[in-house]
Scaffold this active site. Structure first.
Site, PDB file in Angstrom:
ATOM      1  N   ASN C 127       0.804  -1.213   0.000  1.00  9.95           N
ATOM      2  CA  ASN C 127       0.000   0.000   0.000  1.00  9.95           C
ATOM      3  C   ASN C 127       0.835   1.260   0.000  1.00  9.95           C
ATOM      4  O   ASN C 127       0.466   2.288  -0.520  1.00  9.95           O
ATOM      5  CB  ASN C 127      -0.798   0.045   1.308  1.00  9.95           C
ATOM      6  CG  ASN C 127      -2.219  -0.405   1.092  1.00  9.95           C
ATOM      7  OD1 ASN C 127      -2.658  -0.503  -0.043  1.00  9.95           O
ATOM      8  ND2 ASN C 127      -2.923  -0.669   2.175  1.00  9.95           N
ATOM      9  N   THR C 177      22.368 -13.763 -26.696  1.00  7.32           N
ATOM     10  CA  THR C 177      20.954 -13.745 -27.020  1.00  7.32           C
ATOM     11  C   THR C 177      20.808 -13.729 -28.531  1.00  7.32           C
ATOM     12  O   THR C 177      21.517 -13.002 -29.220  1.00  7.32           O
ATOM     13  CB  THR C 177      20.298 -12.494 -26.420  1.00  7.32           C
ATOM     14  OG1 THR C 177      20.585 -12.481 -25.021  1.00  7.32           O
ATOM     15  CG2 THR C 177      18.813 -12.507 -26.630  1.00  7.32           C
ATOM     16  N   LYS C 179      19.808 -12.807 -32.030  1.00  5.21           N
ATOM     17  CA  LYS C 179      19.379 -11.567 -32.674  1.00  5.21           C
ATOM     18  C   LYS C 179      19.106 -11.873 -34.135  1.00  5.21           C
ATOM     19  O   LYS C 179      19.778 -12.724 -34.719  1.00  5.21           O
ATOM     20  CB  LYS C 179      20.461 -10.487 -32.562  1.00  5.21           C
ATOM     21  CG  LYS C 179      20.938 -10.199 -31.151  1.00  5.21           C
ATOM     22  CD  LYS C 179      19.954  -9.351 -30.391  1.00  5.21           C
ATOM     23  CE  LYS C 179      20.397  -9.257 -28.909  1.00  5.21           C
ATOM     24  NZ  LYS C 179      19.499  -8.513 -28.067  1.00  5.21           N
ATOM     25  N   LYS C 181      15.867 -10.025 -32.340  1.00  2.84           N
ATOM     26  CA  LYS C 181      14.972 -10.535 -31.316  1.00  2.84           C
ATOM     27  C   LYS C 181      13.725 -11.153 -31.930  1.00  2.84           C
ATOM     28  O   LYS C 181      13.224 -12.164 -31.469  1.00  2.84           O
ATOM     29  CB  LYS C 181      14.506  -9.381 -30.418  1.00  2.84           C
ATOM     30  CG  LYS C 181      15.559  -8.889 -29.454  1.00  2.84           C
ATOM     31  CD  LYS C 181      15.145  -7.550 -28.873  1.00  2.84           C
ATOM     32  CE  LYS C 181      14.548  -7.680 -27.511  1.00  2.84           C
ATOM     33  NZ  LYS C 181      14.739  -6.480 -26.670  1.00  2.84           N
ATOM     34  N   LYS C 205      20.406 -17.803 -25.728  1.00  5.52           N
ATOM     35  CA  LYS C 205      19.266 -17.376 -24.941  1.00  5.52           C
ATOM     36  C   LYS C 205      18.174 -16.806 -25.823  1.00  5.52           C
ATOM     37  O   LYS C 205      18.442 -16.069 -26.772  1.00  5.52           O
ATOM     38  CB  LYS C 205      19.749 -16.296 -23.968  1.00  5.52           C
ATOM     39  CG  LYS C 205      18.669 -15.581 -23.192  1.00  5.52           C
ATOM     40  CD  LYS C 205      19.276 -14.537 -22.261  1.00  5.52           C
ATOM     41  CE  LYS C 205      18.185 -13.749 -21.563  1.00  5.52           C
ATOM     42  NZ  LYS C 205      17.403 -12.964 -22.517  1.00  5.52           N
ATOM     43  N   ASP C 207      15.194 -14.105 -26.204  1.00  7.45           N
ATOM     44  CA  ASP C 207      15.042 -12.801 -25.563  1.00  7.45           C
ATOM     45  C   ASP C 207      13.735 -12.763 -24.788  1.00  7.45           C
ATOM     46  O   ASP C 207      12.918 -13.671 -24.875  1.00  7.45           O
ATOM     47  CB  ASP C 207      15.169 -11.669 -26.584  1.00  7.45           C
ATOM     48  CG  ASP C 207      16.031 -10.535 -26.020  1.00  7.45           C
ATOM     49  OD1 ASP C 207      16.060 -10.393 -24.768  1.00  7.45           O
ATOM     50  OD2 ASP C 207      16.677  -9.828 -26.789  1.00  7.45           O
ATOM     51  N   GLU C 208      13.564 -11.660 -24.019  1.00  9.63           N
ATOM     52  CA  GLU C 208      12.441 -11.657 -23.073  1.00  9.63           C
ATOM     53  C   GLU C 208      11.086 -11.723 -23.764  1.00  9.63           C
ATOM     54  O   GLU C 208      10.136 -12.278 -23.229  1.00  9.63           O
ATOM     55  CB  GLU C 208      12.532 -10.425 -22.154  1.00  9.63           C
ATOM     56  CG  GLU C 208      12.159  -9.083 -22.748  1.00  9.63           C
ATOM     57  CD  GLU C 208      13.228  -8.484 -23.654  1.00  9.63           C
ATOM     58  OE1 GLU C 208      14.282  -9.146 -23.814  1.00  9.63           O
ATOM     59  OE2 GLU C 208      13.021  -7.398 -24.193  1.00  9.63           O
ATOM     60  N   HIS C 297      14.940 -13.588 -16.703  1.00 12.18           N
ATOM     61  CA  HIS C 297      15.251 -12.319 -17.366  1.00 12.18           C
ATOM     62  C   HIS C 297      14.492 -11.237 -16.613  1.00 12.18           C
ATOM     63  O   HIS C 297      13.303 -11.339 -16.414  1.00 12.18           O
ATOM     64  CB  HIS C 297      14.796 -12.395 -18.834  1.00 12.18           C
ATOM     65  CG  HIS C 297      15.182 -11.195 -19.628  1.00 12.18           C
ATOM     66  ND1 HIS C 297      16.088 -11.243 -20.656  1.00 12.18           N
ATOM     67  CD2 HIS C 297      14.817  -9.897 -19.521  1.00 12.18           C
ATOM     68  CE1 HIS C 297      16.244 -10.025 -21.168  1.00 12.18           C
ATOM     69  NE2 HIS C 297      15.483  -9.195 -20.490  1.00 12.18           N
ATOM     70  N   ARG C 298      15.196 -10.184 -16.180  1.00 15.58           N
ATOM     71  CA  ARG C 298      14.552  -9.195 -15.316  1.00 15.58           C
ATOM     72  C   ARG C 298      13.762  -8.167 -16.110  1.00 15.58           C
ATOM     73  O   ARG C 298      13.869  -6.951 -15.869  1.00 15.58           O
ATOM     74  CB  ARG C 298      15.582  -8.525 -14.412  1.00 15.58           C
ATOM     75  CG  ARG C 298      16.755  -7.878 -15.119  1.00 15.58           C
ATOM     76  CD  ARG C 298      17.608  -7.116 -14.094  1.00 15.58           C
ATOM     77  NE  ARG C 298      18.832  -6.617 -14.709  1.00 15.58           N
ATOM     78  CZ  ARG C 298      19.670  -5.787 -14.111  1.00 15.58           C
ATOM     79  NH1 ARG C 298      19.428  -5.347 -12.892  1.00 15.58           N
ATOM     80  NH2 ARG C 298      20.765  -5.368 -14.706  1.00 15.58           N
ATOM     81  N   HIS C 330      19.760 -11.661 -14.398  1.00 20.43           N
ATOM     82  CA  HIS C 330      20.541 -10.544 -14.945  1.00 20.43           C
ATOM     83  C   HIS C 330      20.733  -9.528 -13.819  1.00 20.43           C
ATOM     84  O   HIS C 330      19.764  -9.112 -13.196  1.00 20.43           O
ATOM     85  CB  HIS C 330      19.801  -9.913 -16.121  1.00 20.43           C
ATOM     86  CG  HIS C 330      19.725 -10.832 -17.300  1.00 20.43           C
ATOM     87  ND1 HIS C 330      20.457 -10.650 -18.435  1.00 20.43           N
ATOM     88  CD2 HIS C 330      19.044 -11.987 -17.487  1.00 20.43           C
ATOM     89  CE1 HIS C 330      20.220 -11.636 -19.289  1.00 20.43           C
ATOM     90  NE2 HIS C 330      19.349 -12.466 -18.730  1.00 20.43           N
ATOM     91  N   LYS C 337      26.184  -1.558 -21.873  1.00 17.76           N
ATOM     92  CA  LYS C 337      25.348  -0.443 -22.302  1.00 17.76           C
ATOM     93  C   LYS C 337      24.227  -0.143 -21.305  1.00 17.76           C
ATOM     94  O   LYS C 337      23.572   0.875 -21.401  1.00 17.76           O
ATOM     95  CB  LYS C 337      24.740  -0.752 -23.677  1.00 17.76           C
ATOM     96  CG  LYS C 337      23.671  -1.845 -23.659  1.00 17.76           C
ATOM     97  CD  LYS C 337      23.060  -2.080 -25.028  1.00 17.76           C
ATOM     98  CE  LYS C 337      22.018  -3.213 -24.946  1.00 17.76           C
ATOM     99  NZ  LYS C 337      21.444  -3.587 -26.233  1.00 17.76           N
ATOM    100  N   SER C 382      24.963  -8.821 -19.184  1.00 14.54           N
ATOM    101  CA  SER C 382      24.685  -8.747 -20.620  1.00 14.54           C
ATOM    102  C   SER C 382      24.437  -7.317 -21.032  1.00 14.54           C
ATOM    103  O   SER C 382      24.135  -6.461 -20.209  1.00 14.54           O
ATOM    104  CB  SER C 382      23.471  -9.603 -20.967  1.00 14.54           C
ATOM    105  OG  SER C 382      22.324  -9.084 -20.321  1.00 14.54           O
TER     106      SER C 382
END
Lengths: 140, 315, 487
Positions: C127, C177, C179, C181, C205, C207-208, C297-298, C330, C337, C382
């Site tokens: 709350n 990951t 690519k 994606k 991996k 991707d998310e 994966h966050r 992660h 980056k 990553s």
């Protein structure tokens, strides 16, 4: 092919001096060193033959190197790896494991596929080396 | 620092061999002086031993210098024999020797592994080789100190496993001289017999150091140093008692030089504690520190002569 | 509003006279309180509204995250309400800040259900974050007491067992990951996986947001990917893996996908943080029961972790995820980056990997934390990293970490296999050199150049990305600087 298990398999084969330095690193960390060999490089062949017990309480790499020499003499055609065991709480496992001898010819693996229901495939990895009985693989 | 060279690594390829080596500078570089001084100061007596150690250190330093100037002699043999009665400082000096060899670049780790027959020789067939090798592996890079080495050799028993340990030791002493220094130690006469029956060992020992018994004065000084280090002191009368104690104790069985005096000191401390406790009052720092002559004279050494059976309890 | 000074007449009955009284006076502020070993502790960064007493704000946070409501209720008196009240017990001004405070709050263990992150979070962040008297509020850190930790399963596999299963020791693991994606068909997607694994990576991996879209339904992806994984394993003799993302709309869908991954022989599955705490705990349980490593994966965390004044510090999320039972998370890269101050990242890594960690304000750790033998979570680094930074990555992040080079693998000028090989060679050369006692921080570029002499792909990687760095100030930084030892 080249079996790339172990910590340093993508580098050119380590020289004895390089091996000695890695062993010393492990000893300086207080880890126990074990030498293991096999003629079956299947990635899930967990238990290679132990060349004696893991060596505890060594201070200098010379002792491990002389065991390695003996192991190489006894098993010139086998894969040999050096394992470093850490008994510290939270690890209690291998901390470093690298190949220090490999056979001249590595025939590699056959991937066997068994078609199953739908498009499902069951996979099985078969080391060509194990086509021959244990003891007669890789010449010796 | 002049044209000195690093002690622990041979000159790198292509590097010019120097024309001279400054021994003084080399000496300073190894910081060996501090170790030798410490040895002089901390070890009471042992004058001939200290002289031999300085000789060995100088010899090794010169060997280094020769190496620098391109002499291509094989690395010096370093294995040693320490002979003398119990309690004359052999183990202590071996420890110092390990450090000295380390500083001079003749021992990579500078540690000492101290063993006796039981650590090397097994109980059944096939047991000895792994045991000996295990010890050798632990000692690699340092110094292996074998106390009472003659027990390895038991001519009365043809099948004694000690012979197996001896053979492995001899081989390593020959082929892995750069990895390991072996010091064999024990009573002078028994060591002489041992070397006589095992010429292989004799020929591999480069340095022989004999440890004389301590004089009465030296033993007194050793005990007083022990006391000082433990923050105790001897009263004037206690010192006199100790003098007498030393004379008497030397004549009795199982006398072990400094070791006997260390035991005597430990017992005196116990007696002092009991005495103070029985005073049942306040004690000050002086009282807590001081050993009185009664603490010494209560020893059985001052009692009537006794049979050998009790000798082990003598202190 | 009632006149507060008249309402509060002392302890006893009068405390429960109907009306509104300050939280501090209700018992939610207790400067003398000594936290019990069994208390759950939290520290909040509070920015009170202008004119609000910071002590009252701290008490309000304690109250709103435990038993309080805005007014006095007589039903409190039917309970042992003193025991249930959270207590703000310490308040300190944030160093260098005019209007922010750290408020320490202690919660009795009886307030929580065993083994439930949902219950924990419903209390602690349920709350209170919208509460008007605070302008902004951030949950900075938590201390989870041992008896509470013991009610959780923890990581399904953990670092030690993961390494034993993979038979990979002594070096960080390598991943990438796939690519692009989105848009690849299952067959094309599997090609990327095969190339990267055969080239030398340990993991590839999803991707998310790779779930089951029109261009590639999940079963297609799973089938082709596992063909790639097994084929790469046969080419190398190594155990290989691909994080198959089983994130889906319902638990039923997720279980179905995870079971298919298991039946195909995958060693690892993946979920996104957005599936929610309960779903994560369910998947962790499933992973433990099915010998599966669970990668998290966050996705979405930056919406509430990045700004310093409001939300939740990621180190708290990391702690919750260790309880919840994920194996990979992660957790920041420092040199890449994405956001990641070195000290903050070190504190998060400690929380994931250490058996216990002392309080360390310089790393943003406010409390000592004992994990009671709960397994360790493998952090994953990553985003924008490449082989040329290997010495920095190894120095900052250590050995127990997955380094993921997506662009740094797939974008390699000589192809994906070459990209993977470059990363693996760079990594092994750096570990070798570190173990030999070399100063990799300073000699790193030299070590890489030497390794590149026997590895053309590494040479090409170093040439291509030599100047790529991301030099932006982090927004989430530590507040405590140890000036005495800072270097």
């Amino acid at each position: 092919m080249r079996v790339t298990q172990g910590t340093f398999s993508f580098l050119p084969d380590l020289t004895d001096d390089q091996i000695r330095r890695q062993v010393q690193y492990a000893l300086d960390k207080g880890w126990a060193l074990g030498i293991e060999h096999t003629d079956d490089p299947h990635p899930r062949n967990t238990y290679w033959e132990m060349w004696g017990q893991p060596m505890f309480d060594l201070r200098d790499a010379a002792g491990v190197m002389s065991e390695l020499r003996s192991c190489r003499e006894a098993h010139p055609g086998h894969y040999i790896r050096i394992n470093a065991f850490d008994s510290e709480r939270g690890f209690e496992t291998v901390r470093l494991s690298f190949i220090v001898q490999r056979p001249a010819e590595e025939p590699g693996f056959r991937l066997e596929r068994t078609e199953d229901r739908g498009r499902m495939i069951r996979y099985r990895l078969h080391p060509y080396a194990t086509d021959k009985p244990s003891g007669s693989r890789y010449g010796k | 620092m002049l044209d000195t060279v690093k002690i622990n690594s041979p000159p790198t390829e292509g590097q010019q061999t120097p024309a001279t080596v400054d021994l003084r500078a080399l000496y300073a570089e190894t910081q060996i002086e501090a170790l030798l001084t410490e040895l002089d100061e901390e070890l009471i007596g042992l004058a001939p031993v200290k002289r031999r150690i300085r000789e060995i250190a100088s010899f090794l330093l010169v060997a280094r210098a020769r190496e620098r100037l391109g002499f291509s002699s094989a690395p010096p043999t370093l294995h040693m024999a320490f002979t003398g009665n119990p309690g004359t400082g052999k183990t202590t000096v071996a420890l110092r020797m390990a450090s000295i060899l380390h500083r001079l670049g003749y021992s990579r780790r500078g540690h000492l592994v101290s063993v006796t027959r039981d650590d090397l020789v097994g109980q059944y067939i096939g047991h000895t080789a792994p045991k000996t090798k295990e010890v050798l592996k632990r000692a690699m890079g340092g110094v292996l100190f074998i106390d009472e080495a003659y027990y390895l050799y038991r001519p009365e028993n043809e099948k004694d496993y000690g012979q197996e340990a001896i053979e492995i030791l001899l081989q390593v002493m020959e082929t892995q001289r750069e990895d390991l220094t072996v010091i064999l130690a024990g009573y002078t006469d028994r060591m002489n017999t041992f070397f006589h029956s095992n010429p292989g060992f004799r020929s591999r020992i480069a340095h022989h150091i004999d440890f004389p018994d301590y004089t009465d004065e030296e033993l007194l000084a050793i005990t007083e140093k022990l006391a000082r280090d433990a923050e105790y002191r001897l009263s004037e009368s206690a010192r006199e008692a100790l003098r007498e104690y030393i004379v008497l104790r030397r004549q009795q069985p199982n006398f072990a030089n400094a070791r006997s005096l260390r035991n005597a000191f430990d017992r005196a401390r116990l007696r002092q504690a009991m005495r103070l406790f029985q005073l049942d009052g306040e004690v000050d720092a002086t009282k807590l520190m001081t050993l009185e002559d009664s603490d010494i004279r209560a020893s059985r050494v001052f009692a009537e002569p006794r049979s050998d059976d009790d000798a082990t309890r003598l202190n | 509003m009632n006149d507060v000074s008249k309402v509060v007449r002392g302890p006893g009955r009068s405390r429960y006279t109907p009306g509104v009284i300050p939280y501090a006076k209700m018992g939610y502020w207790d400067a003398d309180y000594v936290p019990k070993d069994t208390d759950i502790l939290a520290v909040f960064r509070i920015t009170p509204q202008e004119g609000v007493d910071p002590i009252e704000a701290a008490a309000a946070v304690a109250g709103e995250s435990s038993t309080a409501t805005w007014t006095v209720v007589w039903t409190d008196r039917l309970t042992a309400c003193d025991a249930y009240r959270a207590r703000a017990y310490k308040l300190e001004r944030v160093p260098g800040s005019a209007d922010q405070y750290f408020a320490y709050v202690a919660y009795d263990l009886a307030l929580f259900e065993a083994g439930s992150i949902a219950n924990l979070t419903a209390s602690i962040i349920g709350n209170v974050f919208g509460f008007k008297p605070v302008k902004a509020l951030r949950l900075e850190d938590m201390r989870l007491p041992v008896p509470y930790v013991k009610t959780f399963q923890g990581p399904a596999t953990g670092i030690v067992v993961e390494r034993e299963r993979l038979d990979k020791f002594g070096r960080p693991l390598l991943g990438a990951t796939v690519k692009p994606k989105l848009g690849l068909s299952g067959k094309n997607y599997g090609r990327v996986v095969f190339e990267a694994l055969k080239g030398g990576l340990d993991f590839v991996k999803d991707d998310e947001n790779i779930n089951s879209q029109p261009f590639m339904h999940w079963r297609d992806r799973f089938l082709y990917t596992m063909e790639a994984v097994n084929s790469a394993s046969a080419h190398t003799g190594e155990v290989k893996g691909h994080y198959l993302n089983v994130t889906a709309a319902t638990m039923e869908d997720m279980y179905e996908r995870a079971e298919f991954a298991r039946d195909l022989g995958s060693v690892i599955v993946m979920i996104d943080l957005v599936i929610g705490y309960t779903a994560i705990q369910s998947m962790a349980k499933w992973a433990r029961a099915n010998d599966m490593i669970l990668h998290l994966h966050r996705a979405g965390h930056s919406t509430y972790t990045r700004q310093k004044n409001h939300g939740i510090s990621f180190r708290v999320i990391a702690k919750w995820m260790r309880l919840a039972g994920v194996d990979h998370i992660h957790a920041g890269t420092v040199v890449g980056k994405l956001e990641g101050d070195p000290a903050i990242v070190a504190g998060i890594y400690d929380s994931l990997r250490e058996p216990s960690s002392p309080a360390n304000l310089q790393r943003g750790l406010f409390f000592e934390q004992d994990w009671a033998s709960l397994r360790k979570v493998m952090p994953v680094a990553s985003g924008g990293i490449h082989a040329g930074q290997m010495h920095q990555l190894l120095t900052y992040l250590g050995e127990d970490v997955v380094l993921q080079f997506g662009g740094g693998t797939i974008g390699h000028p000589m192809g994906i296999q070459a990209g993977a090989t470059a990363n693996r060679v760079a990594l092994e050369a750096m570990v070798l050199a570190r173990n030999e006692g070399r100063d990799i921080w300073n000699e790193g570029p030299e070590i890489l150049a030497a390794a590149a002499r026997h590895c053309q792909p590494l040479r090409a990687a170093l040439d291509t990305w030599k100047d790529v760095t991301y030099q932006y100030a982090s927004t989430d930084t530590v507040d405590f600087v140890n000036t005495a030892t800072a270097t």
